[in-house]
Design a protein around this motif. Structure first.
Motif, PDB file in Angstrom:
ATOM      1  N   ASP A  54       0.827  -1.215   0.000  1.00 43.81           N
ATOM      2  CA  ASP A  54       0.000   0.000   0.000  1.00 43.81           C
ATOM      3  C   ASP A  54       0.860   1.265   0.000  1.00 43.81           C
ATOM      4  O   ASP A  54       0.571   2.222  -0.725  1.00 43.81           O
ATOM      5  CB  ASP A  54      -0.945   0.001   1.203  1.00 43.81           C
ATOM      6  CG  ASP A  54      -1.971  -1.116   1.108  1.00 43.81           C
ATOM      7  OD1 ASP A  54      -2.410  -1.427  -0.017  1.00 43.81           O
ATOM      8  OD2 ASP A  54      -2.333  -1.679   2.165  1.00 43.81           O
ATOM      9  N   LYS A  55       1.925   1.261   0.793  1.00 44.40           N
ATOM     10  CA  LYS A  55       2.805   2.442   0.836  1.00 44.40           C
ATOM     11  C   LYS A  55       3.523   2.630  -0.491  1.00 44.40           C
ATOM     12  O   LYS A  55       3.661   3.751  -0.989  1.00 44.40           O
ATOM     13  CB  LYS A  55       3.825   2.302   1.961  1.00 44.40           C
ATOM     14  CG  LYS A  55       3.212   2.404   3.341  1.00 44.40           C
ATOM     15  CD  LYS A  55       4.253   2.244   4.411  1.00 44.40           C
ATOM     16  CE  LYS A  55       3.614   2.283   5.787  1.00 44.40           C
ATOM     17  NZ  LYS A  55       4.597   2.073   6.861  1.00 44.40           N
ATOM     18  N   LEU A  59       3.238   5.828  -3.030  1.00 46.41           N
ATOM     19  CA  LEU A  59       4.406   6.590  -3.501  1.00 46.41           C
ATOM     20  C   LEU A  59       4.481   6.627  -5.019  1.00 46.41           C
ATOM     21  O   LEU A  59       4.800   7.663  -5.617  1.00 46.41           O
ATOM     22  CB  LEU A  59       5.686   6.000  -2.922  1.00 46.41           C
ATOM     23  CG  LEU A  59       5.894   6.220  -1.424  1.00 46.41           C
ATOM     24  CD1 LEU A  59       7.095   5.421  -0.942  1.00 46.41           C
ATOM     25  CD2 LEU A  59       6.068   7.693  -1.124  1.00 46.41           C
ATOM     26  N   LEU A  60       4.178   5.491  -5.654  1.00 43.18           N
ATOM     27  CA  LEU A  60       4.181   5.460  -7.117  1.00 43.18           C
ATOM     28  C   LEU A  60       3.130   6.415  -7.683  1.00 43.18           C
ATOM     29  O   LEU A  60       3.385   7.136  -8.656  1.00 43.18           O
ATOM     30  CB  LEU A  60       3.928   4.039  -7.625  1.00 43.18           C
ATOM     31  CG  LEU A  60       5.115   3.093  -7.578  1.00 43.18           C
ATOM     32  CD1 LEU A  60       4.669   1.677  -7.900  1.00 43.18           C
ATOM     33  CD2 LEU A  60       6.193   3.542  -8.536  1.00 43.18           C
ATOM     34  N   ASP A  64       5.429   9.180  -9.511  1.00 43.04           N
ATOM     35  CA  ASP A  64       5.766   8.662 -10.835  1.00 43.04           C
ATOM     36  C   ASP A  64       4.663   9.024 -11.824  1.00 43.04           C
ATOM     37  O   ASP A  64       3.599   8.409 -11.833  1.00 43.04           O
ATOM     38  CB  ASP A  64       5.938   7.142 -10.779  1.00 43.04           C
ATOM     39  CG  ASP A  64       6.462   6.578 -12.084  1.00 43.04           C
ATOM     40  OD1 ASP A  64       6.732   7.358 -13.020  1.00 43.04           O
ATOM     41  OD2 ASP A  64       6.616   5.346 -12.173  1.00 43.04           O
ATOM     42  N   PRO A  65       4.888  10.023 -12.684  1.00 44.21           N
ATOM     43  CA  PRO A  65       3.834  10.438 -13.620  1.00 44.21           C
ATOM     44  C   PRO A  65       3.493   9.344 -14.635  1.00 44.21           C
ATOM     45  O   PRO A  65       2.346   9.229 -15.065  1.00 44.21           O
ATOM     46  CB  PRO A  65       4.402  11.675 -14.307  1.00 44.21           C
ATOM     47  CG  PRO A  65       5.852  11.676 -14.018  1.00 44.21           C
ATOM     48  CD  PRO A  65       6.084  10.837 -12.802  1.00 44.21           C
ATOM     49  N   ASP A  66       4.487   8.534 -15.010  1.00 44.02           N
ATOM     50  CA  ASP A  66       4.211   7.463 -15.964  1.00 44.02           C
ATOM     51  C   ASP A  66       3.260   6.426 -15.355  1.00 44.02           C
ATOM     52  O   ASP A  66       2.356   5.921 -16.025  1.00 44.02           O
ATOM     53  CB  ASP A  66       5.502   6.774 -16.402  1.00 44.02           C
ATOM     54  CG  ASP A  66       6.406   7.710 -17.191  1.00 44.02           C
ATOM     55  OD1 ASP A  66       5.876   8.659 -17.810  1.00 44.02           O
ATOM     56  OD2 ASP A  66       7.631   7.489 -17.180  1.00 44.02           O
ATOM     57  N   PHE A  67       3.464   6.101 -14.097  1.00 46.38           N
ATOM     58  CA  PHE A  67       2.608   5.131 -13.425  1.00 46.38           C
ATOM     59  C   PHE A  67       1.183   5.666 -13.301  1.00 46.38           C
ATOM     60  O   PHE A  67       0.218   4.957 -13.566  1.00 46.38           O
ATOM     61  CB  PHE A  67       3.160   4.785 -12.038  1.00 46.38           C
ATOM     62  CG  PHE A  67       2.324   3.778 -11.300  1.00 46.38           C
ATOM     63  CD1 PHE A  67       2.424   2.431 -11.588  1.00 46.38           C
ATOM     64  CD2 PHE A  67       1.413   4.184 -10.335  1.00 46.38           C
ATOM     65  CE1 PHE A  67       1.652   1.498 -10.926  1.00 46.38           C
ATOM     66  CE2 PHE A  67       0.633   3.264  -9.663  1.00 46.38           C
ATOM     67  CZ  PHE A  67       0.753   1.913  -9.959  1.00 46.38           C
ATOM     68  N   ALA A  68       1.058   6.921 -12.921  1.00 46.48           N
ATOM     69  CA  ALA A  68      -0.263   7.522 -12.772  1.00 46.48           C
ATOM     70  C   ALA A  68      -1.001   7.562 -14.111  1.00 46.48           C
ATOM     71  O   ALA A  68      -2.197   7.279 -14.184  1.00 46.48           O
ATOM     72  CB  ALA A  68      -0.144   8.925 -12.186  1.00 46.48           C
ATOM     73  N   ALA A  69      -0.279   7.898 -15.184  1.00 46.43           N
ATOM     74  CA  ALA A  69      -0.902   7.951 -16.501  1.00 46.43           C
ATOM     75  C   ALA A  69      -1.330   6.558 -16.955  1.00 46.43           C
ATOM     76  O   ALA A  69      -2.426   6.374 -17.496  1.00 46.43           O
ATOM     77  CB  ALA A  69       0.060   8.561 -17.516  1.00 46.43           C
TER      78      ALA A  69
END
Length: 112
Positions: A54-55, A59-60, A64-69
């Motif tokens: 979960d942590k 954090l990702l 991390d913009p790539d992960f969010a996208a």
């Protein structure tokens, strides 16, 4: 004359036995399934706790913009793609009527 009256009793006892065994088996399977699901949920919770899942995910998502996208794209794809509806097929037992030509069959379709 006695066997004439005995056969319905034997049939009923056989039926009652089959029903009882079937319901017992279903209840047993249900209990086993619930126990297995509980074990799997506990195992998943333990794994998430031990790996700090979960942590790490938080954090990702935050840094991390790539992960969010990619995650947003995945959510949109799942939201926009409904499961295809099965097409009904008419059979003679379900009320399909007419000749094969009327139903789109092969009879004479090459000669049209």
């Amino acid at each position: 004359v006695a066997p004439t009256f005995a056969w319905p009793m034997v049939a009923y006892l056989l039926y009652a036995t089959v029903v009882a065994l079937t319901s017992w088996s279903g209840r047993r399977s249900q209990r086993q399934l619930q126990a297995s699901e509980a074990r799997m949920r506990k195992m998943l919770t333990d794994l998430k706790d031990s790996t700090h899942y979960d942590k790490t995910l938080e954090l990702l998502r935050k840094y991390d913009p790539d992960f969010a996208a990619a995650e947003a794209k995945q959510r949109a794809r799942l939201r926009l793609s409904p499961a295809p509806a099965p097409r009904p097929v008419a059979t003679p037992l379900q009320g399909g009527t007419g000749t094969p030509r009327q139903l789109g069959g092969l009879a004479g379709s090459a000669l049209r």
